[in-house]
Write an enzyme that holds these catalytic residues in place. Sequence first.
Site, mmCIF file in Angstrom:
data_model
loop_
_atom_site.group_PDB
_atom_site.id
_atom_site.type_symbol
_atom_site.label_atom_id
_atom_site.label_comp_id
_atom_site.label_asym_id
_atom_site.label_seq_id
_atom_site.Cartn_x
_atom_site.Cartn_y
_atom_site.Cartn_z
ATOM 1 C CD GLN A 49 -0.923 -0.952 3.631
ATOM 2 O OE1 GLN A 49 -2.136 -1.050 3.570
ATOM 3 N NE2 GLN A 49 -0.234 -1.482 4.623
ATOM 4 C CG ASP A 94 -5.790 -2.375 15.339
ATOM 5 O OD1 ASP A 94 -6.622 -1.716 14.696
ATOM 6 O OD2 ASP A 94 -4.805 -1.859 15.906
ATOM 7 C CG ASP A 143 -2.598 -12.922 4.967
ATOM 8 O OD1 ASP A 143 -3.294 -12.125 5.631
ATOM 9 O OD2 ASP A 143 -3.076 -13.752 4.183
HETATM 10 N N1 SAM Z 1 -6.945 1.716 13.731
HETATM 11 C C1 SAM Z 1 -7.013 1.631 12.342
HETATM 12 C C2 SAM Z 1 -8.380 1.718 11.719
HETATM 13 O O1 SAM Z 1 -9.359 1.177 12.255
HETATM 14 O O2 SAM Z 1 -8.475 2.299 10.660
HETATM 15 C C3 SAM Z 1 -6.295 0.465 11.768
HETATM 16 C C4 SAM Z 1 -5.070 0.040 12.497
HETATM 17 S S1 SAM Z 1 -3.741 -0.576 11.653
HETATM 18 C C5 SAM Z 1 -2.983 0.751 10.873
HETATM 19 C C6 SAM Z 1 -4.355 -1.638 10.390
HETATM 20 C C7 SAM Z 1 -3.232 -2.492 9.836
HETATM 21 O O3 SAM Z 1 -3.735 -3.709 9.308
HETATM 22 C C8 SAM Z 1 -2.433 -1.836 8.716
HETATM 23 O O4 SAM Z 1 -1.161 -1.506 9.187
HETATM 24 C C9 SAM Z 1 -2.386 -2.906 7.616
HETATM 25 O O5 SAM Z 1 -1.128 -3.008 6.980
HETATM 26 C C10 SAM Z 1 -2.735 -4.161 8.417
HETATM 27 N N2 SAM Z 1 -3.261 -5.259 7.609
HETATM 28 C C11 SAM Z 1 -4.103 -5.190 6.553
HETATM 29 N N3 SAM Z 1 -4.347 -6.421 6.077
HETATM 30 C C12 SAM Z 1 -3.662 -7.298 6.854
HETATM 31 C C13 SAM Z 1 -3.520 -8.715 6.850
HETATM 32 N N4 SAM Z 1 -4.143 -9.478 5.945
HETATM 33 N N5 SAM Z 1 -2.717 -9.276 7.792
HETATM 34 C C14 SAM Z 1 -2.089 -8.517 8.722
HETATM 35 N N6 SAM Z 1 -2.177 -7.176 8.755
HETATM 36 C C15 SAM Z 1 -2.959 -6.563 7.838
#
Ligand code: SAM
Length: 292
Positions: free
Chosen positions: A45, A170, A152
């Site tokens: 991203q 999260d 992942d």
């Molecule tokens: N507090 C925030 C909100 O609700 O918008 C989100 C917190 S955090 C930044 C979300 C994280 O999930 C991102 O850093 C993203 O890279 C991660 N993420 C997305 N898909 C994922 C996956 N399949 N496995 C692990 N992490 C993932």
Amino acid sequence: MKQTGLKGYVDWNGEMWLADSEEKDGFSSIWKVKQVLHKEQSEFQEVSVIETVGFGRALVLDGIIQTTERDAYIYNEMITHVPLATHPQPKTVCIIGGGDCGAAREVVKYPTVERVDMVEIDPKVVEVSRKYLPAVAGEGEPDPRIRFVYDDGAAFIRAHKDEYDVIIVDSSDPVGPAAVLFEEPFYRDVYAALKPDGLMVCQSESPVFYPHILKRVRDTLQSMYPVVRTYLATVPTYPGGIWSFTLASKQADPLQTQPDRLRDQDTKYVNRDIFRSCFVLPNDVRKIVQTG
Ligand code: SAM
């Protein structure tokens, strides 16, 4: 208004603004940007950090604001302290996503917690958050109980059985890499990764703009767990302000829990009264989460 070449950023009379790249029902929030502190395209991203005018620094993924210094604590405390005060003795915790590190920082406030596996798909989010957002991620070296896993979350949790007391999902919104984290097979794997008295919580999106996502999450969890409770918090940064979380538990019920553990917690938002009241839902949200 002119495009600037950065996803979601526009030039408006010589000032830079970030228009949340996700328009919902013709609604989008727009943030005046003092400065872009960082911007790069990771494998997953576009990761950027901006200095806003009134909300401090913000983490932006693919043009969508994830968290701001001003109100990150509300979301991070609600997604962690509510499940951790519900579980009788949380020792092993897994966070899926959470790359801004704000949730992990709250989890290690519990002395019973021995290990936190933080499974984030994108190492760049962790790196950038630790560098530019210490107010959210914490200063200095992370607590040694936190184990950073770059994978992942869906694949990771599939490979773990009967291991965690609490799993915290999260995630970002259900687009791109996070889409799998809102699907039934993932929730089945989360159930299997929990111990017999384990519980999980996920952010279940805005009841204003995404009632169908909240309903789907809730119905899916209700088909697996005896206890499913949705709760709300107001997070000004997020579209619509009201945000939902859904807790699903194999045994402990937050409505039957005395959240005494919260008395000693150093929190800015959550307290024992918030714990008790956050499960009270207005009629329109009750209607969304009703089964059937
Ligand atoms: N507090 C925030 C909100 O609700 O918008 C989100 C917190 S955090 C930044 C979300 C994280 O999930 C991102 O850093 C993203 O890279 C991660 N993420 C997305 N898909 C994922 C996956 N399949 N496995 C692990 N992490 C993932």
